[in-house]
Each structure stands twice: as C-alpha cells, then as structure tokens.
Design an enzyme around this catalytic site. Structure first.
Site, PDB file in Angstrom:
ATOM      1  N   SER A   1       0.785  -1.231   0.000  1.00 53.63           N
ATOM      2  CA  SER A   1       0.000   0.000   0.000  1.00 53.63           C
ATOM      3  C   SER A   1       0.820   1.286   0.000  1.00 53.63           C
ATOM      4  O   SER A   1       0.305   2.327  -0.374  1.00 53.63           O
ATOM      5  CB  SER A   1      -0.961  -0.012   1.183  1.00 53.63           C
ATOM      6  OG  SER A   1      -0.258  -0.255   2.373  1.00 53.63           O
TER       7      SER A   1
ATOM      8  N   HIS B   1      -5.679  -4.053  -1.708  1.00 53.15           N
ATOM      9  CA  HIS B   1      -5.508  -3.030  -2.748  1.00 53.15           C
ATOM     10  C   HIS B   1      -5.501  -3.625  -4.162  1.00 53.15           C
ATOM     11  O   HIS B   1      -5.253  -2.913  -5.131  1.00 53.15           O
ATOM     12  CB  HIS B   1      -4.222  -2.239  -2.530  1.00 53.15           C
ATOM     13  CG  HIS B   1      -4.303  -1.277  -1.384  1.00 53.15           C
ATOM     14  ND1 HIS B   1      -4.851  -0.022  -1.501  1.00 53.15           N
ATOM     15  CD2 HIS B   1      -3.929  -1.404  -0.089  1.00 53.15           C
ATOM     16  CE1 HIS B   1      -4.798   0.594  -0.334  1.00 53.15           C
ATOM     17  NE2 HIS B   1      -4.245  -0.223   0.544  1.00 53.15           N
TER      18      HIS B   1
ATOM     19  N   LYS C   1     -12.270  -0.861  -0.288  1.00 53.00           N
ATOM     20  CA  LYS C   1     -11.355  -0.125  -1.164  1.00 53.00           C
ATOM     21  C   LYS C   1     -11.944  -0.055  -2.589  1.00 53.00           C
ATOM     22  O   LYS C   1     -12.928   0.624  -2.789  1.00 53.00           O
ATOM     23  CB  LYS C   1      -9.969  -0.743  -1.075  1.00 53.00           C
ATOM     24  CG  LYS C   1      -9.434  -0.488   0.332  1.00 53.00           C
ATOM     25  CD  LYS C   1      -8.024  -0.861   0.598  1.00 53.00           C
ATOM     26  CE  LYS C   1      -7.655  -0.274   1.958  1.00 53.00           C
ATOM     27  NZ  LYS C   1      -6.983  -1.197   2.848  1.00 53.00           N
TER      28      LYS C   1
END
Ligand code: PLP
Length: 394
Positions: free
Chosen positions: A184, A212, A242
């Site tokens: 990240s 992610h 996300k």
C-alpha cells in the site's frame, strides 16, 4: 501506583506530535468521489481507496436503500448467533464465485480477518513467514500466534527461499507464507507466481491480502486472477472498503479452510454481523465491476498517464506498478509541507512519513480513481510542477 489520572497522556501525545506522528482528522462534507469538499474547501481527491469510484455509484446507493427497507438498519447479533441473514449468505456465495474459490465468508473488516484468522491458522510447532512490508493487520495477526515467525526482505525471493530452506530442516507441522498482494505504500505487486512456486517447492501454504488488488488487478477480480492462481493460493483475504466502494472484510479458500476460519476466529465468533445493507452494497459492487469493465480500464489508463507525466516532471515514483503512485520527496517535514500546500491549491493528498516508510523516503501517496478526467490529472500535475519547483524538489 504512582499516577491516578490520565494527565500523562497529554505529555505522551505531545511527544508523538512533536515527532510528527499524529493525525489531524479531515472531514469530507458529502460523498467520497474525485471532487470533494474537505473541511470547507473544494478539492480533487488523491487520497482515497475508492479506486473504481463506486462508493457513490447509483446501483450501490440503491442496493443500500432497498436493503434497509427490507431488513432494517442492523443485523441485531453476532455473525455466529443470530446476525447472519440470507443477504449475508448470498454475499458469501457470490464472493466464492467472484474469486473462483470453493467457499468464502465475510468479517466486519479486513483488519478483523487478519487479526482474527491468522492466529488460528498456525500455533506451536508451525511457522509464519511474512514480507517485511506487510500491512499492520497482518503484523498484529502474526503477533497473536504461538507459532515461530520469520520475516523476509520486501519481495526478496532469495531471502524467502533461504527462510523456507531453513524452515524445511526443522520439523514444523506447517509453514505459511503471508504477503500483501499490492503493497500500500509503494504500489508494487507481490511476485505471487514466484512466491507460490517457492512455497509449493518447500511444502508451505500461501496467504495473500488482496485489499488493494480487488477491483484493480486481474480485471477487477484481484490477485488470484492476475496470476491465474485462484485455486492455488490457500488463503485469500480482502476487503470491500477499497476498490469495491463498499465495506467489510472477506476470507476465501477451500470449504474446510473457510469453515475452520469462522469457527475459530474470535473476531467473527464474538462480534456483530455488519448491517444487511452493507452486504447488499457489496453484492452490487461485484455486479458493477463485472458489468462495467470500462471502470477498471479507465483506472489503469489514468494510472499510466499520471505515472508517466509525474516522472517526466522529475519526481521519483519508486516501485509503483499500480494505481498507487507515490511521489517520493525524501524529508518528512517537506512531504508534509507539500501536502499542505497542495491542499491550499485544492488537491487533497496524503503525506506518508516515518514510521510508515523509511525516514528518508517520505512521500505523497497519489491514488488514482476511475472517475478522474484527463483534465483533473493535468490540474494535479500543474500543481506538482509549481510546488515541486518552489520546494526545490524537481
Ligand atoms: C486496508 C487494508 C486492510 C484492512 O481492511 P479494512 O476492511 O479497511 O479493515 C488490510 N490489509 C491491507 C493490505 C489493507 O490495505
């Protein structure tokens, strides 16, 4: 007992604050989308995980409203007791289909998966092998086990092999290699094929955190699809918070892996199911990812354009391979100054400093969004050019 009051936390806080380790909460006034109002100022959003711009998508909004009408506002109980509704079960099944695994289940958050499940997967006589840059929730999960632990240098396959070789000489019951799928802070992708092959060679299992990568890698399906390892990775976790624009953690794998996980993880057994409309939103999000593949494409087009242009201005983007594109500044104070100046120019970006990254690698983390236009990106780039020169960065 010397201190009977909480007064000393003021000193502790001030100490953290002086070192620059504290957060100021910024308030969004309205939905999270590429153009937002933050503390009264109109900004382009560069700091959200809402990669596909789904958090305010009409289908997700509609799903939430309809589910509230049908199921009410909350689940009313723990997942394990009376909180799991048919809409949650529909979500479990849909995740398994989406991830192409045998089975899946959800937890309140991704954090609750890592902190709750990892300690149940390994105990005394086992070893957990973790990339040094893994997410904090993995670190916490690993710390809660009685298993031996080993860390390998970030994406360093030579070191991973060395650790596996050492481990194979001991009589471990099982070894599990744990990695983020997309890291990240740098936006680089785990070498999942090599990790899998090494683990396989030495008889270890693999656990990947796809937080992610979901909505981003493998046409939105995540890291399993990206590397064609959907069935091979033993444990997959992720989050709807996300790229999917929803909320909640997920865990996927074989039928008995998943059954074992929810039967043993205390963060599932002893904690409430997320509200039914959250399940409905997550279901709608997966449908949109499938029905509107142009979103994933736009996200990547934006990422490629922005990376090329910011590099040509003279900024170092480190190891970025994804829509997380850092602009490495170096000094922490300078990164914070740059973020503040960007805010004044109408761009909301986050400075990432030590201890999240090395002391001399402070940066602005730019996160792309499928809803950004070329004009938005050019506006951001012009601000980078202006402030980069002003601060002597380029
Ligand atoms: C955000 C994140 C999590 C936590 O997910 P939540 O659902 O927000 O709790 C876990 N792992 C990684 C790598 C993340 O980036």
């Amino acid at each position: 007992m010397k201190q009977k009051t909480t007064a000393f936390f003021k000193d502790e806080f001030n100490d953290l604050d002086e070192k620059g380790y504290t957060w100021t909460i910024r308030r969004l006034e309205g939905p999270s989308k590429p153009h937002v109002t933050v503390d009264g100022k109109k900004c382009i959003m560069l700091a959200s995980n809402n990669y596909l711009n789904l958090a305010n998508h009409p289908n997700l909004r509609k799903a939430a409203i309809e589910a509230v009408e049908k199921y009410g506002a909350a689940a009313g109980s723990d997942w394990s007791i009376a909180g799991t509704m048919d809409v949650h079960q529909e979500l479990f099944d849909r995740i398994a289909e989406f991830k192409n695994t045998e089975s899946a289940v959800t937890f309140q958050t991704g954090f609750a998966v890592n902190a709750g499940v990892i300690p149940q997967l390994a105990g005394k006589g086992d070893i957990l092998i973790s990339d040094e840059l893994n997410h904090g929730s993995i670190i916490d999960g690993v710390r809660l086990t009685k298993a031996d632990r080993a860390i390998y240098g970030h994406s360093n396959m030579g070191e991973l092999e060395k650790v596996l070789k050492e481990a194979s000489k001991k009589e471990y019951r099982r070894a599990i290699v744990i990695t983020d799928g997309v890291f990240s802070m740098d936006g680089d992708i785990a070498k999942m094929d090599e990790i899998y092959n090494l683990a396989h060679e030495y008889g270890a299992l693999t656990y990947v955190d796809d937080a992610h990568g979901e909505g981003v890698l493998g046409n939105g399906y995540g890291i399993g699809k990206e590397f064609d390892l959907e069935k091979e990775i033993d444990f997959q976790m992720g989050t709807f918070s996300k790229g999917f624009g929803g909320f909640g953690g997920m865990f996927a794998g074989s039928e008995y892996t998943v059954k074992y996980a929810w039967n043993t993880a205390r963060s599932w057994l002893l904690s409430a199911a997320f509200p039914p409309h959250v399940a409905a939103v997550n279901l709608a999000a997966m449908d949109v990812v499938e029905k509107e593949p142009e979103r994933v494409k736009k996200l990547w087009d934006n990422a490629k354009y922005f990376k090329k242009e910011i590099e040509s201005l003279g900024f170092d983007t480190g190891y970025s391979q994804t829509p997380i594109i850092p602009a490495i500044v170096g000094d922490s104070k300078k990164a914070q100054t740059l973020a503040n100046m960007m805010y004044d120019e109408g761009i909301f970006a986050l400075a990432i400093v030590f201890p999240m990254v090395a002391r001399d690698k402070a940066r602005i983390r730019n996160q792309m969004n499928a809803g950004m236009t070329r004009e938005d990106l050019d506006t951001i780039l012009r601000v980078y050019e202006k402030l980069g020169k002003k601060l002597d960065l380029i």
